[in-house]
Write a protein that holds these residues in place. Structure first.
Motif, PDB file in Angstrom:
ATOM      1  N   GLY A 177       0.809  -1.207   0.000  1.00  0.00           N
ATOM      2  CA  GLY A 177       0.000   0.000   0.000  1.00  0.00           C
ATOM      3  C   GLY A 177       0.843   1.257   0.000  1.00  0.00           C
ATOM      4  N   ASN A 178       0.211   2.372   0.307  1.00  0.00           N
ATOM      5  CA  ASN A 178       0.841   3.683   0.259  1.00  0.00           C
ATOM      6  C   ASN A 178       0.248   4.534   1.377  1.00  0.00           C
ATOM      7  OD1 ASN A 178       1.573   6.374  -0.370  1.00  0.00           O
ATOM      8  ND2 ASN A 178       1.652   5.926  -2.566  1.00  0.00           N
ATOM      9  N   GLU A 179       1.093   5.115   2.198  1.00  0.00           N
ATOM     10  CA  GLU A 179       0.644   5.916   3.332  1.00  0.00           C
ATOM     11  C   GLU A 179      -0.270   7.064   2.892  1.00  0.00           C
ATOM     12  OE1 GLU A 179       0.249   7.227   7.272  1.00  0.00           O
ATOM     13  OE2 GLU A 179       1.094   5.359   6.495  1.00  0.00           O
ATOM     14  N   THR A 180      -0.057   7.587   1.689  1.00  0.00           N
ATOM     15  CA  THR A 180      -0.878   8.691   1.199  1.00  0.00           C
ATOM     16  C   THR A 180      -2.355   8.305   1.139  1.00  0.00           C
ATOM     17  OG1 THR A 180       0.974   9.516  -0.126  1.00  0.00           O
ATOM     18  CG2 THR A 180      -1.214  10.324  -0.717  1.00  0.00           C
ATOM     19  N   ALA A 181      -2.618   7.034   0.872  1.00  0.00           N
ATOM     20  CA  ALA A 181      -4.007   6.572   0.763  1.00  0.00           C
ATOM     21  C   ALA A 181      -4.786   6.805   2.042  1.00  0.00           C
ATOM     22  CB  ALA A 181      -4.035   5.094   0.385  1.00  0.00           C
ATOM     23  N   LEU A 215      -7.635  -7.479  -2.396  1.00  0.00           N
ATOM     24  CA  LEU A 215      -6.936  -6.598  -1.458  1.00  0.00           C
ATOM     25  C   LEU A 215      -5.493  -6.357  -1.910  1.00  0.00           C
ATOM     26  CD1 LEU A 215      -8.196  -8.082   1.944  1.00  0.00           C
ATOM     27  CD2 LEU A 215      -9.015  -6.022   0.785  1.00  0.00           C
ATOM     28  N   LYS A 216      -4.862  -7.395  -2.430  1.00  0.00           N
ATOM     29  CA  LYS A 216      -3.479  -7.276  -2.920  1.00  0.00           C
ATOM     30  C   LYS A 216      -3.416  -6.331  -4.120  1.00  0.00           C
ATOM     31  CE  LYS A 216       0.486 -10.024  -4.447  1.00  0.00           C
ATOM     32  NZ  LYS A 216       0.983 -11.414  -4.721  1.00  0.00           N
ATOM     33  N   LYS A 220      -1.514  -2.728  -4.508  1.00  0.00           N
ATOM     34  CA  LYS A 220      -0.567  -2.523  -5.601  1.00  0.00           C
ATOM     35  C   LYS A 220      -0.882  -1.239  -6.346  1.00  0.00           C
ATOM     36  CE  LYS A 220       2.783  -3.694  -8.356  1.00  0.00           C
ATOM     37  NZ  LYS A 220       4.195  -3.668  -7.876  1.00  0.00           N
ATOM     38  N   ALA A 221      -2.148  -0.960  -6.601  1.00  0.00           N
ATOM     39  CA  ALA A 221      -2.534   0.280  -7.277  1.00  0.00           C
ATOM     40  C   ALA A 221      -2.101   1.496  -6.464  1.00  0.00           C
ATOM     41  CB  ALA A 221      -4.041   0.309  -7.514  1.00  0.00           C
ATOM     42  N   ALA A 222      -2.222   1.412  -5.150  1.00  0.00           N
ATOM     43  CA  ALA A 222      -1.793   2.517  -4.288  1.00  0.00           C
ATOM     44  C   ALA A 222      -0.282   2.692  -4.339  1.00  0.00           C
ATOM     45  CB  ALA A 222      -2.257   2.269  -2.852  1.00  0.00           C
ATOM     46  N   ASP A 238      -6.301   5.474 -12.384  1.00  0.00           N
ATOM     47  CA  ASP A 238      -5.608   5.007 -13.588  1.00  0.00           C
ATOM     48  C   ASP A 238      -4.950   3.653 -13.340  1.00  0.00           C
ATOM     49  OD1 ASP A 238      -6.325   7.211 -15.049  1.00  0.00           O
ATOM     50  OD2 ASP A 238      -4.400   8.245 -14.831  1.00  0.00           O
ATOM     51  N   ASN A 239      -4.311   3.501 -12.186  1.00  0.00           N
ATOM     52  CA  ASN A 239      -3.601   2.253 -11.895  1.00  0.00           C
ATOM     53  C   ASN A 239      -4.553   1.096 -11.629  1.00  0.00           C
ATOM     54  OD1 ASN A 239      -0.892   3.144 -12.166  1.00  0.00           O
ATOM     55  ND2 ASN A 239      -1.039   4.200 -10.199  1.00  0.00           N
TER      56      ASN A 239
END
Length: 248
Positions: A177-181, A215-216, A220-222, A238-239
């Protein structure tokens, strides 16, 4: 799994909150699903009857929408249509707690998709949360998730830095994931909608495995999206769409 959703192209009926309706609709379209947002009690039964999956999200619930949720949920149960419950901010007020208790009593859900604080509130565990935030506590969320899954005969996905998915027996931990999310409104709500699309596109015997793959893919998109809040949403959609492209 997102590519499987695109191939199946399910119609997902979302009774969701007005903060995220547009974002959720666009996210479902990005993975190839068809969204319909309908909460008028006079039509929800008919809408559910033509849908492949149902999302019930209590983010902006009121006395009118709760009745629509119950009618839609019972109709989906009657037709064996998968249902996802997103108990947004259930621990924030006694009203929300009563709403979720009633939903869980009167409707059979396939999946509860929540954060740790929402899970703790459903289970009555000791936890400190503010509004719709996950909050913090000392309870073992994995153990609580298994107990809730067994109690209500459903799967439970507790999402956060590491997602935990279980049906009370088998389980998955999904990292990434990505913390920005975590600073973007509606990311969890969209995930719940996409989980409904995943269930609608899966073999019932493979639901847990398919949800883990969903969920995976979401994480990944994030990860592939930019860290700046202002551009993250566009990059993320987009991702998601790229990941959902049908593999040749």
């Amino acid at each position: 799994m997102l590519s499987q959703i695109k191939q199946a192209a399910p119609l997902i009926h979302c009774i969701t909150n007005y903060v995220v309706a547009n974002f959720s609709a666009n996210g479902l379209l990005a993975v190839g699903a068809s969204p319909i947002m309908a909460d008028e009690i006079k039509e929800v039964s008919e809408v559910v009857s033509s849908s492949d999956g149902l999302l019930i999200n209590i983010g902006t619930v009121n006395d009118f929408t709760i009745e629509s949720m119950l009618v839609a949920g019972k109709k989906a149960n009657e037709l064996n249509i998968p249902i996802v419950l997103d108990p947004v901010g259930v621990g924030a007020t006694d009203y929300r707690k009563r709403v979720v208790r009633r939903l869980l009593k009167e409707v059979k859900f396939n999946l509860i998709r929540c954060n740790a604080g929402e899970l703790a509130s459903i289970a009555g565990a000791d936890w400190q949360a503010k509004g719709v935030d996950s909050g913090e506590g000392f309870a073992n969320t994995d153990t609580i998730a298994r107990e809730v899954a067994l109690k209500y005969g459903c799967m439970v996905a507790v999402t956060g830095r590491t997602d935990f998915l279980t049906d009370g027996h088998a389980e998955y931990h999904i990292c990434g994931g990505n913390e920005t999310a975590t600073h973007i409104t509606g990311m969890g709500c969209l995930l719940s909608a996409i989980c409904a699309a995943s269930l609608a596109s899966s073999n019932r015997k493979e639901e847990l495995k398919s949800l883990a793959a969903t969920l995976k893919d979401y994480k990944k998109a994030a990860e592939l999206s930019l860290d700046e809040n202002g551009s993250f949403i566009a990059q993320f959609i987009d991702n998601v769409q790229k990941i959902a492209e049908v593999k040749k």
